[in-house]
Design a protein around this motif. Sequence first.
Motif, mmCIF file in Angstrom:
data_model
loop_
_atom_site.group_PDB
_atom_site.id
_atom_site.type_symbol
_atom_site.label_atom_id
_atom_site.label_comp_id
_atom_site.label_asym_id
_atom_site.label_seq_id
_atom_site.Cartn_x
_atom_site.Cartn_y
_atom_site.Cartn_z
ATOM 1 N N UNK A 29 0.817 -1.208 0.000
ATOM 2 C CA UNK A 29 0.000 0.000 0.000
ATOM 3 C C UNK A 29 0.850 1.258 0.000
ATOM 4 N N UNK A 30 2.022 1.191 0.635
ATOM 5 C CA UNK A 30 2.918 2.349 0.650
ATOM 6 C C UNK A 30 3.544 2.559 -0.725
ATOM 7 N N UNK A 31 3.948 1.479 -1.369
ATOM 8 C CA UNK A 31 4.547 1.573 -2.700
ATOM 9 C C UNK A 31 3.540 2.142 -3.696
ATOM 10 N N UNK A 32 2.308 1.647 -3.641
ATOM 11 C CA UNK A 32 1.263 2.139 -4.543
ATOM 12 C C UNK A 32 0.992 3.621 -4.290
ATOM 13 N N UNK A 33 0.916 4.009 -3.023
ATOM 14 C CA UNK A 33 0.646 5.412 -2.701
ATOM 15 C C UNK A 33 1.741 6.322 -3.230
ATOM 16 N N UNK A 34 3.006 5.915 -3.062
ATOM 17 C CA UNK A 34 4.117 6.733 -3.542
ATOM 18 C C UNK A 34 4.088 6.850 -5.063
ATOM 19 N N UNK A 35 3.842 5.735 -5.748
ATOM 20 C CA UNK A 35 3.818 5.751 -7.206
ATOM 21 C C UNK A 35 2.691 6.629 -7.738
ATOM 22 N N UNK A 36 1.526 6.525 -7.138
ATOM 23 C CA UNK A 36 0.365 7.266 -7.638
ATOM 24 C C UNK A 36 0.478 8.753 -7.369
ATOM 25 N N UNK A 37 1.149 9.134 -6.276
ATOM 26 C CA UNK A 37 1.212 10.539 -5.905
ATOM 27 C C UNK A 37 2.482 11.241 -6.389
ATOM 28 N N UNK A 38 3.423 10.485 -6.905
ATOM 29 C CA UNK A 38 4.655 11.092 -7.414
ATOM 30 C C UNK A 38 4.343 11.935 -8.648
ATOM 31 N N UNK A 39 4.998 13.047 -8.743
ATOM 32 C CA UNK A 39 4.837 13.926 -9.908
ATOM 33 C C UNK A 39 6.025 13.809 -10.854
ATOM 34 N N UNK A 40 6.798 12.727 -10.686
ATOM 35 C CA UNK A 40 8.013 12.511 -11.467
ATOM 36 C C UNK A 40 7.971 11.102 -12.051
ATOM 37 N N UNK A 41 8.827 10.783 -13.037
ATOM 38 C CA UNK A 41 8.868 9.424 -13.583
ATOM 39 C C UNK A 41 9.152 8.381 -12.502
ATOM 40 N N UNK A 42 8.437 7.264 -12.566
ATOM 41 C CA UNK A 42 8.542 6.202 -11.573
ATOM 42 C C UNK A 42 9.235 4.992 -12.174
ATOM 43 N N UNK A 43 10.296 4.527 -11.507
ATOM 44 C CA UNK A 43 11.046 3.334 -11.920
ATOM 45 C C UNK A 43 10.809 2.259 -10.865
ATOM 46 N N UNK A 44 10.258 1.124 -11.273
ATOM 47 C CA UNK A 44 9.925 0.042 -10.340
ATOM 48 C C UNK A 44 10.831 -1.160 -10.552
ATOM 49 N N UNK A 45 11.448 -1.624 -9.464
ATOM 50 C CA UNK A 45 12.116 -2.919 -9.432
ATOM 51 C C UNK A 45 11.139 -3.892 -8.758
ATOM 52 N N UNK A 46 10.535 -4.821 -9.494
ATOM 53 C CA UNK A 46 9.468 -5.666 -8.939
ATOM 54 C C UNK A 46 10.008 -6.856 -8.153
ATOM 55 N N UNK A 47 10.725 -6.552 -7.063
ATOM 56 C CA UNK A 47 11.353 -7.586 -6.244
ATOM 57 C C UNK A 47 11.167 -7.237 -4.777
ATOM 58 N N UNK A 48 10.854 -8.254 -3.954
ATOM 59 C CA UNK A 48 10.618 -9.658 -4.298
ATOM 60 C C UNK A 48 9.424 -9.814 -5.244
#
Length: 291
Positions: free
Chosen positions: A140-159
């Motif tokens: 839930x924290x990762x989703x919140x940060x991604x959705x509210x960021x106003x900059x390009x988001x780079x995700x490492x899907x690990x684990x």
Amino acid sequence: MISVFGSANMDLVAYTTIAPRRGETVTGRAFSTIPGGKGANQAIAAARAGAEVAFVGAVGDDAFGPVMRGTLESAGVDVSRLRVVPGSSGIAHIVVDDDGGNSIIVVPGANGAVTGVSTEDLAVIARSDALLLQLELPMEAVVAAARQAKVPVVLTPAPAQELPRELLAAVDLIVPNEIEAAAITGLAGPEEALMALLELVPEAVITLGGEGALYGSRTGERLRVPAVPVKAVDTTAAGDTFVGALAVARAEGRPHEEALRFATTAAALSVQRAGASTSMPTRHEIDASLR
């Protein structure tokens, strides 16, 4: 600037000739405690690769917390948004064999207390060129940060785990390894997995270990960059080194192939040294290897 919203762990690393199988006991030849965690690793990698970096996360009020804060600070990372919470810091139990391969068990500790992103955190993130995310914090924290960021988001899907639609909708670039890409897409071949990933996000890079990296975008661009041939001592955090260096190169506006070569060179340097944060190369070392 690069911002990182992620985990900080103390790595408890045992080195052995052959990793134990289930029910088996083996004798190790060395043991180290090394600050790590995918978030902290990527922050340190990006800082050493030449970027201004801010880290957002949490450590515990145990003996490991100050060590991890000090390691980030020593690398030049801004830790003004690194919280201290009651209880233990995150730890990772890592077994490294003589081929440089590893197996890892992560215990979240303080990372599990990061259940959201604050206004102050978002203010730091908004000043950056990219936000780096991993999956060692609560989803839930990762989703919140991604959705509210106003900059390009780079995700490492690990684990590797199931990725919510709302997270994928906010991601600009996803960087899995070959195993993670297969877990996300259900496709074993990296080329096929890349095509499937591009149905989910605009850009993807699949890291292939000793085979280099595969890049694709929805614009139709495809690149395969070979790895730098080296003798691996310890592959721990090679992927995090790659992502940190890649983020720096992209923030500098480098063409995709040049950025990928910068990142693969950084990763190749890291696997020749033991540990996570201890293995990451400086900008001078990367540039020297590229000459």
